[in-house]
Design a protein around this motif. Structure first.
Motif, PDB file in Angstrom:
ATOM      1  N   GLU A 164      13.469  -2.046   3.802  1.00 30.17           N
ATOM      2  CA  GLU A 164      14.459  -0.927   4.008  1.00 30.17           C
ATOM      3  C   GLU A 164      14.260   0.090   3.064  1.00 30.17           C
ATOM      4  O   GLU A 164      14.080   0.073   2.073  1.00 30.17           O
ATOM      5  N   ARG A 165      14.439   1.522   3.503  1.00 30.18           N
ATOM      6  CA  ARG A 165      14.442   2.711   2.550  1.00 30.18           C
ATOM      7  C   ARG A 165      15.609   3.350   2.988  1.00 30.18           C
ATOM      8  O   ARG A 165      16.138   3.645   4.178  1.00 30.18           O
ATOM      9  N   THR A 168       7.663  12.751  -3.655  1.00 34.46           N
ATOM     10  CA  THR A 168       7.911  14.273  -3.560  1.00 34.46           C
ATOM     11  C   THR A 168       8.788  14.889  -4.368  1.00 34.46           C
ATOM     12  O   THR A 168       8.552  15.771  -5.021  1.00 34.46           O
ATOM     13  N   ILE A 170      14.500   7.279  -4.313  1.00 35.41           N
ATOM     14  CA  ILE A 170      13.708   8.070  -5.170  1.00 35.41           C
ATOM     15  C   ILE A 170      12.341   8.226  -4.152  1.00 35.41           C
ATOM     16  O   ILE A 170      11.966   7.268  -3.509  1.00 35.41           O
ATOM     17  N   ASP A 211      10.003   3.685   6.798  1.00 43.57           N
ATOM     18  CA  ASP A 211       9.568   5.291   7.046  1.00 43.57           C
ATOM     19  C   ASP A 211       8.358   5.210   7.549  1.00 43.57           C
ATOM     20  O   ASP A 211       7.770   5.534   8.781  1.00 43.57           O
ATOM     21  N   ALA A 212       7.748   4.191   7.026  1.00 41.85           N
ATOM     22  CA  ALA A 212       5.822   3.947   7.387  1.00 41.85           C
ATOM     23  C   ALA A 212       6.054   3.160   8.613  1.00 41.85           C
ATOM     24  O   ALA A 212       5.126   3.582   9.661  1.00 41.85           O
ATOM     25  N   VAL A 234       5.513  -2.852   4.253  1.00 39.65           N
ATOM     26  CA  VAL A 234       5.530  -1.591   4.713  1.00 39.65           C
ATOM     27  C   VAL A 234       7.078  -0.953   4.684  1.00 39.65           C
ATOM     28  O   VAL A 234       8.156  -1.615   5.089  1.00 39.65           O
ATOM     29  N   GLY A 235       7.197   0.322   4.257  1.00 39.12           N
ATOM     30  CA  GLY A 235       8.512   0.854   4.027  1.00 39.12           C
ATOM     31  C   GLY A 235       8.837   1.170   5.453  1.00 39.12           C
ATOM     32  O   GLY A 235       8.016   1.368   6.509  1.00 39.12           O
ATOM     33  N   VAL A 256      10.825  -2.083  -5.724  1.00 38.32           N
ATOM     34  CA  VAL A 256      10.373  -2.878  -4.491  1.00 38.32           C
ATOM     35  C   VAL A 256       9.477  -4.117  -5.019  1.00 38.32           C
ATOM     36  O   VAL A 256       9.519  -5.298  -4.766  1.00 38.32           O
ATOM     37  N   GLY A 276       0.838  -1.149   0.093  1.00 34.87           N
ATOM     38  CA  GLY A 276      -0.045  -0.080   0.109  1.00 34.87           C
ATOM     39  C   GLY A 276       0.790   1.396   0.089  1.00 34.87           C
ATOM     40  O   GLY A 276       2.003   1.319   0.312  1.00 34.87           O
ATOM     41  N   GLY A 277       0.093   2.429  -0.546  1.00 30.27           N
ATOM     42  CA  GLY A 277       0.852   3.752  -0.091  1.00 30.27           C
ATOM     43  C   GLY A 277       0.065   4.708  -1.069  1.00 30.27           C
ATOM     44  O   GLY A 277      -0.945   4.394  -1.574  1.00 30.27           O
ATOM     45  N   HIS A 337       6.501   5.450  -8.468  1.00 32.24           N
ATOM     46  CA  HIS A 337       7.776   5.859  -9.387  1.00 32.24           C
ATOM     47  C   HIS A 337       8.619   4.475  -9.173  1.00 32.24           C
ATOM     48  O   HIS A 337       8.069   3.513  -8.968  1.00 32.24           O
TER      49      HIS A 337
HETATM   50  P1  ATP Z   1       6.062  10.941  -0.550  1.00 29.77           P
HETATM   51  O1  ATP Z   1       7.690  11.483  -1.156  1.00 29.77           O
HETATM   52  O2  ATP Z   1       4.961  11.532  -0.978  1.00 29.77           O
HETATM   53  O3  ATP Z   1       5.921  10.696   0.899  1.00 29.77           O
HETATM   54  P2  ATP Z   1       6.536   8.110  -1.124  1.00 29.77           P
HETATM   55  O4  ATP Z   1       7.728   8.153  -2.317  1.00 29.77           O
HETATM   56  O5  ATP Z   1       7.200   7.810   0.300  1.00 29.77           O
HETATM   57  O6  ATP Z   1       5.851   9.191  -1.212  1.00 29.77           O
HETATM   58  P3  ATP Z   1       4.759   6.232  -0.669  1.00 29.77           P
HETATM   59  O7  ATP Z   1       3.450   6.168  -1.959  1.00 29.77           O
HETATM   60  O8  ATP Z   1       4.298   7.157   0.137  1.00 29.77           O
HETATM   61  O9  ATP Z   1       5.633   6.982  -1.605  1.00 29.77           O
HETATM   62  O10 ATP Z   1       5.027   5.070  -0.850  1.00 29.77           O
HETATM   63  C1  ATP Z   1       4.279   3.621  -0.689  1.00 29.77           C
HETATM   64  C2  ATP Z   1       5.263   2.729   0.147  1.00 29.77           C
HETATM   65  O11 ATP Z   1       6.462   2.555  -0.478  1.00 29.77           O
HETATM   66  C3  ATP Z   1       5.716   2.997   1.600  1.00 29.77           C
HETATM   67  O12 ATP Z   1       5.496   1.845   2.471  1.00 29.77           O
HETATM   68  C4  ATP Z   1       6.955   3.622   1.467  1.00 29.77           C
HETATM   69  O13 ATP Z   1       8.139   3.565   2.555  1.00 29.77           O
HETATM   70  C5  ATP Z   1       7.629   2.765   0.224  1.00 29.77           C
HETATM   71  N1  ATP Z   1       8.424   3.415  -0.436  1.00 29.77           N
HETATM   72  C6  ATP Z   1       8.255   4.729  -1.206  1.00 29.77           C
HETATM   73  N2  ATP Z   1       9.564   4.808  -1.936  1.00 29.77           N
HETATM   74  C7  ATP Z   1      10.268   3.861  -1.769  1.00 29.77           C
HETATM   75  C8  ATP Z   1      11.693   3.654  -2.107  1.00 29.77           C
HETATM   76  N3  ATP Z   1      12.459   4.482  -2.909  1.00 29.77           N
HETATM   77  N4  ATP Z   1      12.137   2.478  -1.827  1.00 29.77           N
HETATM   78  C9  ATP Z   1      11.602   1.553  -1.064  1.00 29.77           C
HETATM   79  N5  ATP Z   1      10.239   1.694  -0.508  1.00 29.77           N
HETATM   80  C10 ATP Z   1       9.851   2.769  -0.905  1.00 29.77           C
END
Ligand code: ATP
Length: 184
Positions: A137-138, A156, A153, A113-114, A110-111, A21, A8-9, A15
């Motif tokens: 991991e991110r 944002t 990436i 950050d989340a 789940v990333g 992922v 989910g996201g 992107h």
């Molecule tokens: P924003 O920059 O708007 O916060 P985002 O790039 O984090 O967006 P989300 O749609 O919020 O994208 O991400 C969906 C899921 O994918 C989340 O679990 C996030 O942690 C994970 N995620 C986002 N970008 C990456 C990345 N480059 N590599 C690994 N996981 C990612």
């Protein structure tokens, strides 16, 4: 039946970091089938997505069409959260997926950050009992998780126009619909 994954996201927009992922999870056979679940459109929130749910769903759909056929056949975009009224909780999504795939193990990705905020999620203890949660991991976030050599990436960066790391079809859609930096 093998495991079904939920990724989910906000996907505002999806992107190449997300596609990386998705590719890694499928290639490593962590799950048999993966559902991409764009989040609903929260009302009256400062950080509401820029694109509508329908637009984010359409971009996810375009993005997965760019995957190689063997992976593409194992992924689908699921609009459940976009179509749902009111707030979207992961537990409701897991319950709905479990009803569709009663024999499968459900894996929620789940990333890192989340995941840092997971204790604030709705009915989180129940959620942890109903599915397996795998943290990805991110770059830039300290939590240890599944190392997939994630790409640095973010959506944002795409919205601001400082990165163009998106599939061509999604870039085209953004331009056609005057979204994000292309609207300026
Ligand atoms: P924003 O920059 O708007 O916060 P985002 O790039 O984090 O967006 P989300 O749609 O919020 O994208 O991400 C969906 C899921 O994918 C989340 O679990 C996030 O942690 C994970 N995620 C986002 N970008 C990456 C990345 N480059 N590599 C690994 N996981 C990612």
């Amino acid at each position: 039946m093998s495991a079904v994954g939920i990724y989910g996201g906000t996907f505002d927009p999806i992107h190449l970091g997300h596609l990386h992922v998705i590719t890694q999870l499928l290639q490593r056979d962590i799950i048999g089938h993966l559902l991409i679940v764009p989040a609903g459109q929260p009302l009256l929130r400062a950080d509401a997505p820029v694109a509508t749910g329908a637009q984010r769903r359409a971009m996810c759909q375009l993005a997965i069409e760019s995957l190689p056929a063997d992976l593409r056949s194992r992924v689908e975009v699921n609009p459940i959260e976009i179509l749902r009224e009111g707030p979207s909780y992961a537990i409701d999504t897991v319950d709905a997926v479990a009803a569709t795939y009663p024999d499968a193990q459900i894996v929620l990705f789940v990333g890192s950050d989340a995941y840092a905020n997971i204790d604030k999620w709705h009915r989180v203890e129940e959620l942890k009992n109903k599915c397996r949660i795998i943290v990805i991991e991110r770059p830039g976030y300290s939590f240890e998780g599944l190392d997939i050599s994630a790409l640095d990436i973010s959506a944002t960066q795409i919205r601001e126009g400082s990165s163009n790391q998106i599939p061509q079809s999604v870039a085209h859609y953004i331009k056609e619909n005057g979204l994000y930096a292309s609207a300026k």
